[in-house]
Design a protein around this motif. Structure first.
Motif, PDB file in Angstrom:
ATOM      1  N   HIS A 104     -30.042   2.461  22.310  1.00  0.00           N
ATOM      2  CA  HIS A 104     -30.319   3.290  21.141  1.00  0.00           C
ATOM      3  C   HIS A 104     -29.055   3.448  20.294  1.00  0.00           C
ATOM      4  N   LEU A 105     -27.910   3.674  20.942  1.00  0.00           N
ATOM      5  CA  LEU A 105     -26.654   3.742  20.186  1.00  0.00           C
ATOM      6  C   LEU A 105     -26.427   2.439  19.438  1.00  0.00           C
ATOM      7  N   ASN A 106     -26.674   1.334  20.108  1.00  0.00           N
ATOM      8  CA  ASN A 106     -26.488   0.024  19.472  1.00  0.00           C
ATOM      9  C   ASN A 106     -27.349  -0.105  18.221  1.00  0.00           C
ATOM     10  N   HIS A 107     -28.576   0.359  18.296  1.00  0.00           N
ATOM     11  CA  HIS A 107     -29.464   0.316  17.129  1.00  0.00           C
ATOM     12  C   HIS A 107     -28.926   1.215  16.011  1.00  0.00           C
ATOM     13  N   THR A 108     -28.404   2.382  16.403  1.00  0.00           N
ATOM     14  CA  THR A 108     -27.887   3.335  15.415  1.00  0.00           C
ATOM     15  C   THR A 108     -26.719   2.758  14.629  1.00  0.00           C
ATOM     16  N   ILE A 109     -25.898   1.925  15.284  1.00  0.00           N
ATOM     17  CA  ILE A 109     -24.699   1.385  14.630  1.00  0.00           C
ATOM     18  C   ILE A 109     -24.885  -0.090  14.245  1.00  0.00           C
ATOM     19  N   ASP A 110     -26.138  -0.456  13.960  1.00  0.00           N
ATOM     20  CA  ASP A 110     -26.443  -1.770  13.371  1.00  0.00           C
ATOM     21  C   ASP A 110     -26.091  -2.936  14.287  1.00  0.00           C
ATOM     22  N   GLY A 111     -26.216  -2.722  15.609  1.00  0.00           N
ATOM     23  CA  GLY A 111     -25.996  -3.814  16.549  1.00  0.00           C
ATOM     24  C   GLY A 111     -24.542  -4.116  16.840  1.00  0.00           C
ATOM     25  N   HIS A 112     -23.642  -3.155  16.630  1.00  0.00           N
ATOM     26  CA  HIS A 112     -22.214  -3.410  16.813  1.00  0.00           C
ATOM     27  C   HIS A 112     -21.637  -2.784  18.080  1.00  0.00           C
ATOM     28  N   LEU A 113     -22.493  -2.497  19.060  1.00  0.00           N
ATOM     29  CA  LEU A 113     -22.031  -2.063  20.379  1.00  0.00           C
ATOM     30  C   LEU A 113     -21.982  -3.268  21.307  1.00  0.00           C
ATOM     31  N   TYR A 114     -20.883  -3.412  22.041  1.00  0.00           N
ATOM     32  CA  TYR A 114     -20.722  -4.561  22.941  1.00  0.00           C
ATOM     33  C   TYR A 114     -20.217  -4.106  24.295  1.00  0.00           C
ATOM     34  N   GLN A 115     -20.688  -4.797  25.314  1.00  0.00           N
ATOM     35  CA  GLN A 115     -20.125  -4.612  26.644  1.00  0.00           C
ATOM     36  C   GLN A 115     -18.849  -5.447  26.726  1.00  0.00           C
ATOM     37  N   THR A 116     -17.782  -4.862  27.246  1.00  0.00           N
ATOM     38  CA  THR A 116     -16.487  -5.534  27.242  1.00  0.00           C
ATOM     39  C   THR A 116     -16.473  -6.730  28.189  1.00  0.00           C
ATOM     40  N   SER A 159      -7.671 -13.052  42.000  1.00  0.00           N
ATOM     41  CA  SER A 159      -8.690 -13.767  42.789  1.00  0.00           C
ATOM     42  C   SER A 159     -10.065 -13.633  42.158  1.00  0.00           C
ATOM     43  N   THR A 160     -10.345 -12.480  41.570  1.00  0.00           N
ATOM     44  CA  THR A 160     -11.600 -12.267  40.848  1.00  0.00           C
ATOM     45  C   THR A 160     -11.291 -11.578  39.524  1.00  0.00           C
ATOM     46  N   CYS A 161     -12.226 -11.679  38.610  1.00  0.00           N
ATOM     47  CA  CYS A 161     -12.054 -11.067  37.290  1.00  0.00           C
ATOM     48  C   CYS A 161     -12.648  -9.668  37.288  1.00  0.00           C
ATOM     49  N   SER A 162     -11.865  -8.686  36.809  1.00  0.00           N
ATOM     50  CA  SER A 162     -12.378  -7.327  36.670  1.00  0.00           C
ATOM     51  C   SER A 162     -11.953  -6.760  35.321  1.00  0.00           C
ATOM     52  N   LEU A 163     -12.579  -5.653  34.929  1.00  0.00           N
ATOM     53  CA  LEU A 163     -12.247  -5.020  33.652  1.00  0.00           C
ATOM     54  C   LEU A 163     -10.837  -4.456  33.637  1.00  0.00           C
ATOM     55  N   GLY A 164     -10.295  -4.130  34.798  1.00  0.00           N
ATOM     56  CA  GLY A 164      -8.976  -3.525  34.826  1.00  0.00           C
ATOM     57  C   GLY A 164      -8.985  -2.199  34.072  1.00  0.00           C
ATOM     58  N   ARG A 165      -8.109  -2.077  33.058  1.00  0.00           N
ATOM     59  CA  ARG A 165      -8.014  -0.846  32.265  1.00  0.00           C
ATOM     60  C   ARG A 165      -8.892  -0.881  31.018  1.00  0.00           C
ATOM     61  N   LEU A 166      -9.564  -1.975  30.766  1.00  0.00           N
ATOM     62  CA  LEU A 166     -10.331  -2.107  29.532  1.00  0.00           C
ATOM     63  C   LEU A 166     -11.555  -1.192  29.531  1.00  0.00           C
ATOM     64  N   ALA A 167     -11.954  -0.766  28.343  1.00  0.00           N
ATOM     65  CA  ALA A 167     -13.116   0.102  28.192  1.00  0.00           C
ATOM     66  C   ALA A 167     -14.391  -0.608  28.641  1.00  0.00           C
ATOM     67  N   THR A 168     -15.365   0.171  29.080  1.00  0.00           N
ATOM     68  CA  THR A 168     -16.641  -0.404  29.524  1.00  0.00           C
ATOM     69  C   THR A 168     -17.427  -0.975  28.345  1.00  0.00           C
ATOM     70  N   TYR A 169     -17.517  -0.207  27.270  1.00  0.00           N
ATOM     71  CA  TYR A 169     -18.196  -0.626  26.041  1.00  0.00           C
ATOM     72  C   TYR A 169     -17.264  -0.391  24.859  1.00  0.00           C
ATOM     73  N   TYR A 170     -17.483  -1.152  23.795  1.00  0.00           N
ATOM     74  CA  TYR A 170     -16.724  -0.911  22.572  1.00  0.00           C
ATOM     75  C   TYR A 170     -17.626  -1.056  21.355  1.00  0.00           C
ATOM     76  N   VAL A 171     -17.272  -0.302  20.313  1.00  0.00           N
ATOM     77  CA  VAL A 171     -17.970  -0.367  19.034  1.00  0.00           C
ATOM     78  C   VAL A 171     -17.113  -1.191  18.086  1.00  0.00           C
TER      79      VAL A 171
END
Length: 587
Positions: free
Chosen positions: A42-54, A119-131
């Motif tokens: 719903h947030l993604n729809h509100t902001i015109d599709g500009h929400l992304y999973q990092t 050894s594996t890829c993780s988000l580390g300190r990066l945000a979960t989602y970004y606008v």
């Protein structure tokens, strides 16, 4: 029905008066407070599709990653060490120690991007989602969503950030990188503020990078008071935390030249602020740090008629291979530098000097409307001295002039790519050194010894790594700010040197080694601190572990800045690391 209730609740929060209660903004994935997939959609729809999973920049190159893609990986590898295309990805930082969280991350080896570092890829300190912000309404909606769900906000542009302030795990990130508008107003009319009307004002969106700004304004016959690294987001933390560059000695810090800002405040309101409208907020954002009081979307700044740029370049190694003789060569050049600094500052000479225990590289700069004669006169004594030093092997000792600043940048960018590449791990420790230290031989000797002591300690802490000291001459001595129109650290106005101890490495250090280096870099500042009691360090280029950070980064301005922070952001939704009002690490 669930969505109807959610929308009513969201609108209710948007219309309500801002709360003064700090909820913590500490909701994490997996907890009941964390939004459902439908709510994110719903947030993604509100902001015109500009929400992304990092997705971390290096993820397509990890074979065990969900995002592995050989074709995409090839593009990532090609861009990995190029700061400008690299900054166009949300899932990265300029220095990967701020992507990682302890021993978890998703970086590649800078010297050979075909090699993965974990050894594996993780988000580390990066945000979960970004606008991916394209207009102010996207920011307003994201702020309201974060408040409803008690999620921390982070603000990021390019990731060119020595503190990792723009990368916050489990947060909702506001990514301003694509706010790229540029405009030039030969005659500028400020918003409801005749006293701020001016000639020659540049306007930049929050995502404009320095190189694009320099070229755009130069095409209009003017130059902006930015830095020299082309990939820096010039209106973000740089332009709100101070902003030093090749024009600082002539026109002051970038915040000295700020005329007006467009911002989105904590309650989601869009405001145009200047010395008449919200003057306290305007003052705070002119030096008190980015991502702290409001989210900047446009920066309007005084620009100046273009002039030629003249440079003096001195490159040398220290003779012999023993530590004692190399240190003697280092001492000779540092002393000659310090003995000439007063005259250089009086002639508005700027630039940077890179010192290592093996050699030195000077890049002095003077933007000035002549044929280079002023710079040659100012540096004539130094030129002669370093040509005849006992322990110094001179490789270059010459002058070059460029017709415009953009011509100069085409030259300096090549050097920046070689000496300050992205994708490597970095640690800084810095101090602003006041002018009185340059008045007598005794204090010059003490200053030189303090710099050398720090360099030697860095070499011992990080053997086989890149270490050294950078002395920055870009201080605003020409703009004393007697009326305190900006909130920049007062110590800037007395500084002649901005001394930065630097350590860089290519692969993650073991936790114990990293902690030892971090503690050691803080300790190596003690000799410089003893020479500058009551002074400080540049908010954007300091040691992230600084214990007395309120005084060191903000000085006497801190309490006033905190009052403004509490007024405009009472719940501390903008809570960046060791920024004004920082609450400490949240569980």
């Amino acid at each position: 029905m669930r969505f109807v209730i959610f929308v009513i609740f969201l609108l209710g929060v948007a219309l309500a008066a801002p709360s003064s209660i700090d909820p913590g903004y500490n909701c994490k994935p997996g907890q009941k407070c964390w939004p459902s997939l439908q709510e994110w959609q719903h947030l993604n729809h509100t902001i015109d599709g500009h929400l992304y999973q990092t997705i971390p920049l290096g993820a397509p190159c990890y074979e065990n990653s969900t995002y592995y893609d050989a074709a995409v990986c090839s593009v990532v590898e090609n861009d990995y060490n190029n700061s400008i295309p690299r900054g166009g990805y949300y899932g990265q930082t300029y220095w990967p120690n701020w992507e990682a969280c302890g021993t978890s991350g998703c970086s590649l080896l800078s010297s050979n991007p075909e090699v993965t570092l974990y050894s594996t890829c993780s988000l580390g300190r990066l945000a979960t989602y970004y606008v991916d912000v394209r207009n102010t309404s996207h920011i307003s909606a994201a702020l309201q969503f974060a408040k409803v769900h008690n999620i921390r906000i982070s603000v990021k542009n390019t990731g060119h950030d020595f503190f990792g302030r723009s990368t916050v795990p489990n947060s909702l990130a506001i990514w301003t990188h694509n706010l790229k508008s540029l405009d030039f107003h030969q005659t500028f009319t400020a918003h409801n503020c005749p006293s701020a009307n001016a000639q020659n004002v540049g306007e930049m969106g929050a995502g404009v990078i320095a190189g694009d700004a320099y070229r755009f304004f130069n095409s209009h016959g003017v130059d902006i008071t930015g830095g020299y690294e082309e990939s820096v987001g010039i209106a973000g933390g740089f332009g709100q935390g101070g902003g030093v560059g090749d024009y600082t000695t002539t026109y002051g810090l970038m915040v000295d030249n700020a005329v007006e800002f467009e911002v989105v405040t904590a309650e989601g309101q869009v405001r145009t602020i200047n010395e008449c409208n919200d003057p306290e907020l305007f003052w705070a954002m002119r030096g008190g740090g980015g991502g702290t009081y409001a989210i900047l979307t446009k920066y309007r700044v005084q620009v100046y008629p273009s002039v030629p740029v003249h440079t003096y370049n001195f490159l040398a190694t220290f003779k012999d291979t023993t530590n004692a003789t190399q240190q003697q060569g280092l001492r000779e050049v540092l002393t000659a530098h310090a003995n000439n600094q007063i005259i250089w500052s009086s002639q508005l000479v700027t630039g940077q000097v890179d010192y290592s225990t093996k050699g030195v590289s000077f890049g002095l700069v003077l933007p000035y409307a002549d044929d280079g004669s002023r710079l040659k006169r100012a540096t004539a004594s130094f030129f002669q001295t370093v040509s005849n030093l006992t322990y110094v092997n001179v490789l270059e000792n010459n002058y070059t002039s460029f017709p415009t600043y953009t011509d100069y940048l085409a030259f300096s960018a090549i050097d920046a790519r070689a000496t300050k590449p992205p994708g490597i791990f970095s640690l800084l420790a810095s101090r602003l050194m006041p002018r009185h230290l340059f008045n007598a031989s005794e204090t010059v000797d003490s200053l030189v010894s303090a710099v050398i002591e720090g360099m030697e300690k860095a070499r011992r802490l990080l053997p086989l790594q890149r270490t050294g000291a950078q002395v920055v001459l870009e201080t605003p001595l020409s703009t004393p700010d007697n009326n305190q129109k900006t909130s920049a650290l007062p110590a800037w106005r007395e500084a002649m040197w901005h001394v930065i101890h630097v350590g860089e490495w290519y692969e993650p250090l073991a936790p114990a080694a990293l902690q030892k280096a971090t503690d050691g870099f803080l300790e190596m500042l003690e000799p410089l601190k003893k020479l500058s009691p009551g002074g400080g360090a540049y908010f954007n280029e300091a040691h992230y572990g600084e214990p007395d950070w309120e005084q060191t980064f903000f000085g006497a301005n801190y309490n006033r800045l905190l009052d403004i922070k509490n007024k405009y952001d009472p719940t501390h939704i903008f809570d960046c690391y060791k920024c004004v009002g920082w609450r400490g690490e949240q569980e």
